[in-house]
Write a protein that holds these residues in place. Structure first.
Motif, PDB file in Angstrom:
ATOM      1  N   TYR A 242     -43.737  37.712  -2.721  1.00 14.64           N
ATOM      2  CA  TYR A 242     -44.460  38.135  -2.340  1.00 14.64           C
ATOM      3  C   TYR A 242     -43.652  39.991  -0.996  1.00 14.64           C
ATOM      4  O   TYR A 242     -44.926  40.421  -0.277  1.00 14.64           O
ATOM      5  CB  TYR A 242     -43.491  37.198  -0.309  1.00 14.64           C
TER       6      TYR A 242
ATOM      7  N   HIS B 174     -53.551  36.925   0.163  1.00 16.16           N
ATOM      8  CA  HIS B 174     -52.276  37.210  -0.843  1.00 16.16           C
ATOM      9  C   HIS B 174     -51.953  35.741  -1.842  1.00 16.16           C
ATOM     10  O   HIS B 174     -52.219  34.384  -1.116  1.00 16.16           O
ATOM     11  CB  HIS B 174     -51.561  37.964  -0.154  1.00 16.16           C
ATOM     12  N   GLU B 175     -51.887  36.640  -2.824  1.00 14.85           N
ATOM     13  CA  GLU B 175     -51.838  34.797  -4.051  1.00 14.85           C
ATOM     14  C   GLU B 175     -49.940  35.803  -4.281  1.00 14.85           C
ATOM     15  O   GLU B 175     -49.360  36.428  -4.773  1.00 14.85           O
ATOM     16  CB  GLU B 175     -52.403  35.075  -5.250  1.00 14.85           C
ATOM     17  N   LEU B 176     -49.721  34.377  -4.204  1.00 13.36           N
ATOM     18  CA  LEU B 176     -48.258  34.662  -4.091  1.00 13.36           C
ATOM     19  C   LEU B 176     -47.317  33.546  -5.211  1.00 13.36           C
ATOM     20  O   LEU B 176     -47.828  32.231  -5.341  1.00 13.36           O
ATOM     21  CB  LEU B 176     -47.213  34.463  -2.921  1.00 13.36           C
TER      22      LEU B 176
ATOM     23  N   GLN C 148     -45.563  32.095   4.110  1.00  9.60           N
ATOM     24  CA  GLN C 148     -46.985  31.938   4.430  1.00  9.60           C
ATOM     25  C   GLN C 148     -47.989  32.600   4.973  1.00  9.60           C
ATOM     26  O   GLN C 148     -49.705  32.391   4.965  1.00  9.60           O
ATOM     27  CB  GLN C 148     -46.540  30.892   5.455  1.00  9.60           C
TER      28      GLN C 148
ATOM     29  N   THR D   7     -44.712  30.651  -6.377  1.00  8.74           N
ATOM     30  CA  THR D   7     -44.130  29.406  -5.753  1.00  8.74           C
ATOM     31  C   THR D   7     -42.393  29.947  -4.529  1.00  8.74           C
ATOM     32  O   THR D   7     -42.284  28.866  -4.079  1.00  8.74           O
ATOM     33  CB  THR D   7     -44.050  28.252  -6.020  1.00  8.74           C
TER      34      THR D   7
ATOM     35  N   LYS E 154     -49.541  34.374   2.650  1.00  7.63           N
ATOM     36  CA  LYS E 154     -50.691  32.928   2.480  1.00  7.63           C
ATOM     37  C   LYS E 154     -52.018  32.857   2.555  1.00  7.63           C
ATOM     38  O   LYS E 154     -53.068  33.034   2.493  1.00  7.63           O
ATOM     39  CB  LYS E 154     -50.273  32.138   1.246  1.00  7.63           C
ATOM     40  N   ASP E 155     -51.744  33.298   4.319  1.00  4.59           N
ATOM     41  CA  ASP E 155     -52.735  33.190   5.150  1.00  4.59           C
ATOM     42  C   ASP E 155     -53.957  34.274   5.177  1.00  4.59           C
ATOM     43  O   ASP E 155     -55.189  33.535   5.518  1.00  4.59           O
ATOM     44  CB  ASP E 155     -52.282  32.599   6.710  1.00  4.59           C
TER      45      ASP E 155
END
Length: 115
Positions: A101, A92-94, A85, A96, A88-89
């Motif tokens: 990551y 970055h595109e991760l 998370q 699911t 992502k914040d």
């Protein structure tokens, strides 16, 4: 046996890929293993992997958003809670699930390389 294999060589691509595929073949002796390869001929880098199907390491290699960083990983990794998370914040595109990551941790955390 799951793991990573590779060559860094100036030899012609055809010969390097032949040797790489042989290394992968020797380690892939179970039906539940998956394999893959990645090459950058201009750098003379040839990487192969063997992983258990549906394991953490299945689905290599990993790329960052710009596809200018590539990571091949073998094994398991247990991140601190909130790691994905936080990435992502920070934009970055991760994926699911799984190890997507890790390539972003490599980019951001200098201790990742020595860990």
């Amino acid at each position: 046996m799951p793991g990573l294999v590779g060559l860094i060589t100036p030899m012609p691509r055809q010969e390097a890929e032949r040797q790489l595929l042989e290394m992968v073949r020797v380690l892939c002796h179970e039906e539940f293993y998956v394999t893959g390869t990645w090459t950058d001929e201009s750098l003379g880098i040839y990487v192969g992997w063997i992983a258990r199907k549906n394991s953490f390491s299945d689905g290599m290699p990993l790329y960052n958003e710009r596809r200018d960083v590539v990571l091949a990983f073998s094994g398991e990794e247990f991140p601190e809670p909130g790691t994905a998370q936080g990435l992502k914040d920070r934009g970055h595109e991760l994926g699911t699930v799984g190890p997507s990551y890790l390539v972003h941790l490599y980019e951001e955390d200098s201790s990742f390389r020595s860990g």
